[in-house]
Design a protein around this motif. Structure first.
Motif, mmCIF file in Angstrom:
data_model
loop_
_atom_site.group_PDB
_atom_site.id
_atom_site.type_symbol
_atom_site.label_atom_id
_atom_site.label_comp_id
_atom_site.label_asym_id
_atom_site.label_seq_id
_atom_site.Cartn_x
_atom_site.Cartn_y
_atom_site.Cartn_z
ATOM 1 N N ASP A 231 0.826 -1.216 0.000
ATOM 2 C CA ASP A 231 0.000 0.000 0.000
ATOM 3 C C ASP A 231 0.857 1.262 0.000
ATOM 4 N N GLY A 232 1.921 1.229 -0.801
ATOM 5 C CA GLY A 232 2.766 2.406 -0.938
ATOM 6 C C GLY A 232 3.786 2.582 0.174
ATOM 7 N N GLU A 233 3.855 1.632 1.101
ATOM 8 C CA GLU A 233 4.803 1.732 2.203
ATOM 9 C C GLU A 233 5.716 0.510 2.237
ATOM 10 N N VAL A 234 6.948 0.732 2.667
ATOM 11 C CA VAL A 234 7.904 -0.360 2.810
ATOM 12 C C VAL A 234 7.760 -0.962 4.201
ATOM 13 N N GLN A 235 7.626 -2.284 4.247
ATOM 14 C CA GLN A 235 7.486 -2.983 5.514
ATOM 15 C C GLN A 235 8.474 -4.147 5.567
ATOM 16 N N ALA A 236 8.899 -4.476 6.786
ATOM 17 C CA ALA A 236 9.778 -5.629 6.959
ATOM 18 C C ALA A 236 8.971 -6.908 6.760
#
Length: 573
Positions: A231-236
């Protein structure tokens, strides 16, 4: 006399006979009169009897209802019902017995029909043997014993058992199969599937080698924790375990118990492989800076000189990213690309983009993309197109030489690829080696040298721009410069050609005209012979060499400095 009538006292009249289920029945002969009169019953007793209970004079010690049903209707049906119940009980027993006899007889007849053959539901090594004689089963096993399945518990792979060192004794296995139901196992194989343990021999050395060769296909790599674009965000992202084959355990299990291959499937002993990095949260910020735009992968075709770009959006290539241990990093981690994920993407792109004559060296291509990402410059990734063999149908008037010239492959290589063929006929099909067969990697897509035989000129390009245009000379008809796609292989300041006793300044090798020969054709300046005689100085622009490309001494010196090993050389007709 007084006229009077004696009126019986109702209270003193004997009761009418009443039926009692517990009272004994008295049967009198038909010709015998009953003379005994009923004894008077006291009112209290009569009242009790009218209420339906036994009096103190009845045989039962406990009150019970009086059955008023006539005795004749009561007893006669009871006898008939008792006899009928006995027959009904015997009837099912007889039917069951008859059915059992029929079943046993049927089974015996069925078993007799398999007296000389294997029972119907017997198999061995995944091969159904029911209804076969031992000889037929032996032949069937020999014919079918060319494929077994290897399984890691989820997926399967077909292999030839002999190739991996597993040999079947078909005759002994067929004998085991026949014994099922003919002395062993009873009638089980009539009703249930029975897998017979095959008689095997295992060559542990061969099996060890072949399973090691198959490991890269079967095993899965552990995946370190990484990052994802959500959703447009970088996550681990979490890590994933991998798998590896425990080859020795697999071999030992098969040697100890061949029944594990009874169904034709060899279950491999698999071990888990733990990832090296289990937390990539510290790399989220670094990944955000990388994933600000799509990655552009340059796809270079050295045969045509063209390049196209495959664009992977951030939400796609973010899933390639994993964390790796990096002692030089302040956080001890750095981002890299998962090889399997990159390869999967490249495979899909190649399938959708290429015709049947082109593909990629996927290992090399994946490594190129990984290196670019690890260097923090993902858009510098370059993958090189690979070409495959072609098929040519000989037309009227063609020769091996003319065909080789048209395809840009020295004719002796076509002869070699077709089993040493010396002549061709119309309609004959020839294998043409791939157009890039002389290229060995290390291609620089930004530099290209084009030699025109018909124009006797050499063109030098850098970054798509023509930077040099020189007059040159190529080989004579008896020793031609051959068309094709080549590259600079090596360089030597003053090379010696023993066949012609020539010294060639600034020599750059391009290709071997004869397979396996110890000499090459290439670029050079004016050669010398016999201690200093300069040849062909005034012949530039005409075909005078023995296959090399001749440039002036000035121009060859420039080219020698500019063209490193690997630069593509395209020689056109």
């Amino acid at each position: 006399m007084n006229d009077y009538r004696t009126v019986p006292n109702p209270a003193l009249q004997p009761d009418k006979p009443k039926q009692n289920a517990q009272a004994p029945r008295i049967n009198l002969p038909q010709n015998t009169a009953q003379t005994r009169q009923a004894r008077p019953v006291a009112p209290s007793q009569r009242a009790a009897k009218q209420a339906g209970y036994a009096t103190p004079h009845s045989r039962s010690a406990h009150p019970r209802p009086i059955n008023t049903k006539p005795a004749a209707l009561k007893h006669r049906p009871a006898k008939k019902k008792k006899r009928l119940s006995g027959w009904l009980l015997l009837l099912p027993v007889g039917l069951v017995g008859m059915f059992g006899i029929v079943v046993i007889a049927g089974l015996l007849l069925f078993q007799m029909s398999f007296a000389n053959t294997i029972l119907p539901r017997v198999s061995a090594g995944g091969v159904a043997l029911g209804g076969m004689t031992e000889t037929e089963a032996t032949n069937a096993l020999n014919a079918a014993w060319n494929t077994i399945l290897l399984s890691d518990g989820e997926a399967t792979w077909s292999v030839n058992p002999s190739t991996i060192g597993i040999t079947l004794d078909a005759s002994a296995t067929a004998e085991r199969a026949f014994a099922q139901g003919h002395g062993e196992g009873g009638l089980t194989a009539f009703f249930n599937d029975v897998d017979i343990t095959p008689v095997l021999s295992v060559n542990s050395a061969t099996m060890n080698t072949e399973l090691a060769n198959l490991a890269s296909t079967i095993e899965t790599s552990a995946r370190n924790a990484g990052v994802a674009f959500v959703d447009g965000e970088v996550q681990a992202t979490p890590p994933e375990d991998g798998t590896m084959i425990d080859i020795q355990a697999t071999i030992s299990a098969l040697q100890a118990d061949a029944s594990i291959l009874a169904d034709g499937v060899l279950e491999l002993t698999m071990l888990p492989v733990s990832p090296a990095v289990t937390d990539a949260s510290a790399l989220v910020a670094e990944a955000e800076s990388l994933l600000g735009s799509p990655i552009e992968i340059r796809v270079f075709d050295p045969v045509t000189g063209d390049s196209v770009y495959w664009s992977a959006q951030p939400d796609v290539w973010a899933n390639w990213l994993t964390a790796t241990s990096d002692p030089s990093s302040a956080i001890g981690l750095s981002l890299s690309a998962d090889a399997d994920s990159v390869r999967s993407y490249l495979t899909t792109q190649a399938t959708n983009s290429f015709d049947s004559t082109r593909t990629l060296d996927f290992d090399t291509a994946s490594a190129s993309v990984q290196s670019a990402i690890e260097a923090g410059t993902p858009n510098s990734a370059i993958v090189t197109v690979k070409h495959t063999d072609r098929t040519h149908t000989v037309q009227s008037g063609e020769t091996i030489t003319s065909i080789a010239w048209d395809y840009g492959i020295p004719y002796l290589y076509i002869v070699q690829a077709n089993g040493g063929v010396e002549s061709v006929s119309v309609g004959q099909q020839l294998t043409i080696p791939p157009a890039d067969m002389f290229l060995e990697g290390n291609n620089n897509p930004d530099k290209r040298i084009i030699v025109s035989i018909s124009e006797q000129r050499t063109y030098v390009y850098e970054n798509g721009e023509l930077i040099y245009n020189w007059l040159s000379s190529t080989g004579i008809s008896d020793s031609p410069t051959w068309t094709g796609i080549y590259q600079i292989q090596s360089r030597e300041l003053n090379a010696y050609a023993g066949n012609w006793n020539l010294y060639m300044p600034n020599f750059m090798a391009v290709y071997q005209p004869v397979p396996g020969a110890g000499f090459t054709n290439g670029f050079h300046g004016f050669p010398t012979r016999g201690g200093g005689q300069l040849l062909w100085e005034n012949s530039l622009g005409t075909r005078v060499t023995y296959g090399c490309i001749l440039l002036s001494n000035t121009n060859i010196a420039i080219l020698y400095e500019w063209a490193e090993d690997g630069v593509i050389v395209e020689i056109r007709p």
